[in-house]
Design an enzyme around this catalytic site. Structure first.
Site, PDB file in Angstrom:
ATOM      1  CG  ASP A   6      -0.316  -0.070   2.460  1.00 59.04           C
ATOM      2  OD1 ASP A   6       0.961  -0.084   2.624  1.00 59.04           O
ATOM      3  OD2 ASP A   6      -1.024  -0.107   3.667  1.00 59.04           O
ATOM      4  CB  SER A   7       4.430   1.631  -0.026  1.00 60.14           C
ATOM      5  OG  SER A   7       4.962   0.694  -0.886  1.00 60.14           O
ATOM      6  CG  ASP A  67       0.604  -4.091   1.977  1.00 58.26           C
ATOM      7  OD1 ASP A  67       0.620  -5.084   2.660  1.00 58.26           O
ATOM      8  OD2 ASP A  67       1.190  -3.218   1.765  1.00 58.26           O
ATOM      9  CE  LYS A 124       3.054  -5.962   4.128  1.00 59.78           C
ATOM     10  NZ  LYS A 124       2.560  -4.948   4.849  1.00 59.78           N
ATOM     11  CD  GLU A 165       0.099  -1.612   8.314  1.00 63.94           C
ATOM     12  OE1 GLU A 165      -0.368  -0.885   9.192  1.00 63.94           O
ATOM     13  OE2 GLU A 165       0.743  -1.251   7.412  1.00 63.94           O
ATOM     14  CD  GLU A 177       7.768  -0.238   8.280  1.00 63.85           C
ATOM     15  OE1 GLU A 177       8.058   0.677   7.702  1.00 63.85           O
ATOM     16  OE2 GLU A 177       6.628  -1.053   7.831  1.00 63.85           O
TER      17      GLU A 177
END
EC number: 2.1.2.11
Length: 280
Positions: free
Chosen positions: A49-50, A88, A118, A120, A186
């Site tokens: 999602d960056s 993501d 993925k 978080e 991270e």
């Protein structure tokens, strides 16, 4: 085992089996051409999602939508043959309930061809991870600095120092026990990343963590020098393609204004050139 030696795409089980072996290699990708460049060299490619910050100019990842992830995920999938694709889950697509997470994860996989998602979060997301895995969706977890929680974390700070180490270890254990096949660490202290790597039985993927992790991931535009808005401490520039591209663009603009481009070799004559007669 590395992606370059594989004849077929790696799976979540392949990545999990790499625990403690040859370090796992990963980069982010958002386009077909970039995916093609890294396919031979990466074990898994992350559609992160960056993309919101790197390609769309957003100030954070919070504005990334499902539609954006599907668009870029499908593009990356077209460029991969050997590397596994992980995508993501964007902010707001999985936190409400396990059922919401399943619906959106299933959509992401169905519409992009991703082999895994993925998400978080640690302890608080363990039930969701367990729910997804039991229903056939491989999950890569992400703990430590979780960019989607930037407003509650108070900035892009190192996570897990001092008293905060114990909760991070609990997060790692929780996602591993819930069935995640790997976990991204991270921006955590190197010694803590090494400790987590020893504790959990799934691969740890570091980004700003430790060389002792089972693998590494970077944002490709960071390591190639394309993204210049800021440079995290954990990024190593393997090339400076951004300045090189800007120089090339400046040269092009200068030649256009001076009417040096296009030159005769880049234009077409009124008549097609005559072909030489063939000889018997």
């Amino acid at each position: 085992m590395s992606a370059s030696s594989q004849k077929t795409a790696l799976t979540a089980e392949d990545i999990r089996a790499m625990k403690g072996r040859t370090p796992i290699v990963s980069l982010t990708a958002y386009t077909t051409p970039m995916a093609q460049l890294m396919d031979e060299h990466c074990d898994f490619v992350l559609v992160g999602d960056s993309v919101g910050m790197v390609l769309h100019g957003l100030p954070s990842t919070l504005g990334v939508t499902m539609e954006m992830m599907i668009l870029h995920g499908a593009a990356v999938a077209r460029g991969l043959k050997r590397a596994m694709m992980v995508i993501d889950m964007p902010f707001g697509s999985y936190e409400q309930s396990p059922a919401q997470a399943f619906a959106n994860a299933a959509r992401l996989m169905a519409e992009t061809g991703a082999a895994a998602v993925k998400l978080e979060g640690g302890v608080e997301m363990a039930d969701t991870i367990r729910f997804l895995v039991k229903r056939g969706i491989p999950v890569m977890a992400h703990i430590g600095l979780t960019p989607q929680s930037i407003n509650t974390l108070g900035g892009y700070k190192v996570q897990g120092r001092d008293a905060a180490a114990k909760p991070l270890i609990a997060d790692a254990r929780a996602v591993a026990e819930a069935g995640a096949f790997a976990v991204v660490l991270e921006k955590v202290p190197a010694s803590l990343a090494d400790q987590v790597t020893e504790i959990v039985d799934i691969p740890t993927i570091g980004i700003g963590a430790s060389a002792g992790c089972d693998g590494q991931v970077l944002v490709v535009d960071d390591m190639l020098g394309f993204f210049g808005a800021f440079k995290p401490k954990f990024v190593k520039r393997y090339a400076e393609l951004g300045p090189a591209a800007e120089e090339a663009i400046a040269d092009y603009a200068s030649e256009v204004r001076a009417r040096l481009f296009p030159s005769a070799e880049h234009t077409f004559a009124d008549h097609a050139p005559q072909k030489a007669p063939q000889q018997d």
